[in-house]
Design a protein around this motif. Structure first.
Motif, PDB file in Angstrom:
ATOM      1  N   SER A   1     -46.017  37.471 -93.544  1.00 54.26           N
ATOM      2  CA  SER A   1     -46.246  36.865 -94.629  1.00 54.26           C
ATOM      3  C   SER A   1     -44.940  36.069 -95.246  1.00 54.26           C
ATOM      4  N   SER A   2     -45.287  34.892 -96.011  1.00 52.68           N
ATOM      5  CA  SER A   2     -44.115  34.270 -96.612  1.00 52.68           C
ATOM      6  C   SER A   2     -44.537  33.523 -97.979  1.00 52.68           C
ATOM      7  N   VAL A   3     -43.535  33.273 -98.662  1.00 60.45           N
ATOM      8  CA  VAL A   3     -43.825  32.830 -99.972  1.00 60.45           C
ATOM      9  C   VAL A   3     -42.421  31.620-100.110  1.00 60.45           C
ATOM     10  N   GLY A   4     -42.700  30.662-100.861  1.00 54.78           N
ATOM     11  CA  GLY A   4     -41.917  29.609-101.299  1.00 54.78           C
ATOM     12  C   GLY A   4     -42.050  28.921-102.508  1.00 54.78           C
ATOM     13  N   GLN A  25     -46.810  40.888-100.150  1.00 59.57           N
ATOM     14  CA  GLN A  25     -45.927  40.300-101.062  1.00 59.57           C
ATOM     15  C   GLN A  25     -44.296  40.926-100.820  1.00 59.57           C
ATOM     16  N   GLN A  26     -44.318  42.125-100.923  1.00 61.79           N
ATOM     17  CA  GLN A  26     -43.073  43.089-100.718  1.00 61.79           C
ATOM     18  C   GLN A  26     -42.468  42.594 -99.429  1.00 61.79           C
ATOM     19  N   ASN A  27     -43.065  42.250 -98.234  1.00 59.86           N
ATOM     20  CA  ASN A  27     -42.535  42.068 -96.946  1.00 59.86           C
ATOM     21  C   ASN A  27     -42.220  40.434 -96.553  1.00 59.86           C
ATOM     22  N   ALA A  28     -42.834  39.578 -97.695  1.00 62.28           N
ATOM     23  CA  ALA A  28     -42.959  38.194 -97.177  1.00 62.28           C
ATOM     24  C   ALA A  28     -41.593  37.692 -97.100  1.00 62.28           C
ATOM     25  N   ALA A  29     -41.391  36.472 -96.477  1.00 63.39           N
ATOM     26  CA  ALA A  29     -40.271  35.718 -96.013  1.00 63.39           C
ATOM     27  C   ALA A  29     -39.973  34.778 -97.394  1.00 63.39           C
TER      28      ALA A  29
END
Length: 350
Positions: A214-217, A340-344
């Motif tokens: 997972s990732s967020v930006g 969410q917790q583990n997202a890059a």
């Protein structure tokens, strides 16, 4: 509550416009709207609710309202970080709970809710409106369960949104401060992507799954680093895969807040949903396309019956969880919080 008396509910937390659909759905299903309370009565959404239901009393103390013994159900669309505590208080007061998504924003909150459900014997339902309140999504479920496209092996869920959408703002000039505070709204995957995780589990008939990556930006709003404006993740169960992408990039030129799409791949065909708009095509929403071994078909789903709220009311009466199995709701939020917790974290995102 007797078998002939209406299910009585109160709304505690009027911060997101999803409360409108929750209240209206419960009333249409025969429930009685008894009272409302919120921490921010000045919000645009709170003003709208009070205007739409002028005969429903407004109560200053939400905690006292939750503790009343003449209520069966509490519904909430409070600021996301408050939904978990509201749910726990209501469950421990002997009420069932219907919460806007995300139902909670941390694993600790989810654990407290699970304990309260187990100890109270009441249920906690999260309104994943992109399935429960979308007729084409309901129709897709019927087609999948009928075996129209064989065994489902993958879903692709796209959840674009628009920051300036007036319907979600409750008539205000802009998003509230909490919208830009990750700890309060939970992050884009816990928040928006919980919809698509719910759909993956449901259409693939998966009881559990793992978050592969997972990732967020934040790529378009560097002045608001608390806002995650992009997120994606991969899911895998023992028999299916899922890809999810969510964002806040819907351009002003589109006639609605987001081109929500779902693709369901089966071993004998596939289904595509254009939930809210068929760009440069048919008017309105709820467009479903299905391709199988015999034909390609377009289905207008505008007349498909929505069952979530009638099922909720029956669940309160019958002590069942037919609207959404309890373990399904727990697993959906567990996966969303884990992603969410583990997202890059990339770009300007915090």
């Amino acid at each position: 509550m007797t078998s002939t008396s209406p299910v009585r509910f109160a709304a505690v937390g009027l911060d997101h416009a999803h409360i409108h659909g929750q209240i209206a759905g419960l009333i249409k299903a025969g429930a009685e709207f008894v009272a409302m309370a919120t921490d921010d009565p000045s919000s645009g959404v709170a003003h709208q609710v009070r205007e739409r239901y002028p005969d429903v009393p407004y109560v200053d103390d939400g905690h006292a309202l939750i503790a009343r013994d003449d209520l069966d159900l509490i519904v909430t669309a409070a600021i996301p970080d408050q939904r978990g505590p509201i749910a726990v208080a209501a469950l421990r007061s002997g009420k069932d709970v219907v919460a806007d998504k995300p139902g909670c924003v941390t694993h600790d909150q989810l654990e407290e809710i699970e304990k309260a459900v187990a100890e109270s014997g009441r249920f906690w339902s999260v309104t994943f409106s992109e399935r429960f309140e979308v007729a084409s999504a309901v129709k897709a479920g019927h087609l999948v369960r009928e075996g129209r496209i064989g065994t489902v092996v993958q879903t692709i869920g796209l959840g674009p949104h628009r920051i300036g959408d007036r319907g979600h703002l409750g008539g205000n000039a802009g998003r509230p401060d909490w919208f830009y505070e990750k700890e309060r709204y939970g992050g884009i995957l816990a928040d928006i992507a919980s919809h698509q995780i719910d759909q993956f589990l449901w259409y693939t008939d998966s009881r559990t799954a793992e978050v592969v990556t997972s990732s967020v930006g934040n790529f378009a709003n560097p002045d608001k680093p608390g806002l995650q404006d992009f997120g994606d993740l991969l899911l895998r169960s023992d028999h299916a895969q899922g890809y999810i992408r969510v964002d806040w990039y819907t351009p002003a030129g589109l006639g609605t807040w987001g081109d929500g799409r779902l693709m369901i791949l089966g071993t004998e065909g596939y289904i595509e949903l254009r939930k809210y708009v068929d760009i440069a095509g048919r008017d309105g929403g709820n467009h479903l396309f299905v391709v199988d071994g015999e034909k390609t078909e377009y289905i207008d789903c505008s007349d498909v019956e929505l069952t979530y709220y009638p099922d909720l009311v029956r669940d309160v009466r019958d002590r069942t969880t037919t609207a959404a199995p309890q373990e399904h709701t727990f697993e959906t939020m567990r996966l969303a919080l884990t992603a969410q917790q583990n997202a890059a974290v990339r770009g300007a995102a915090q």
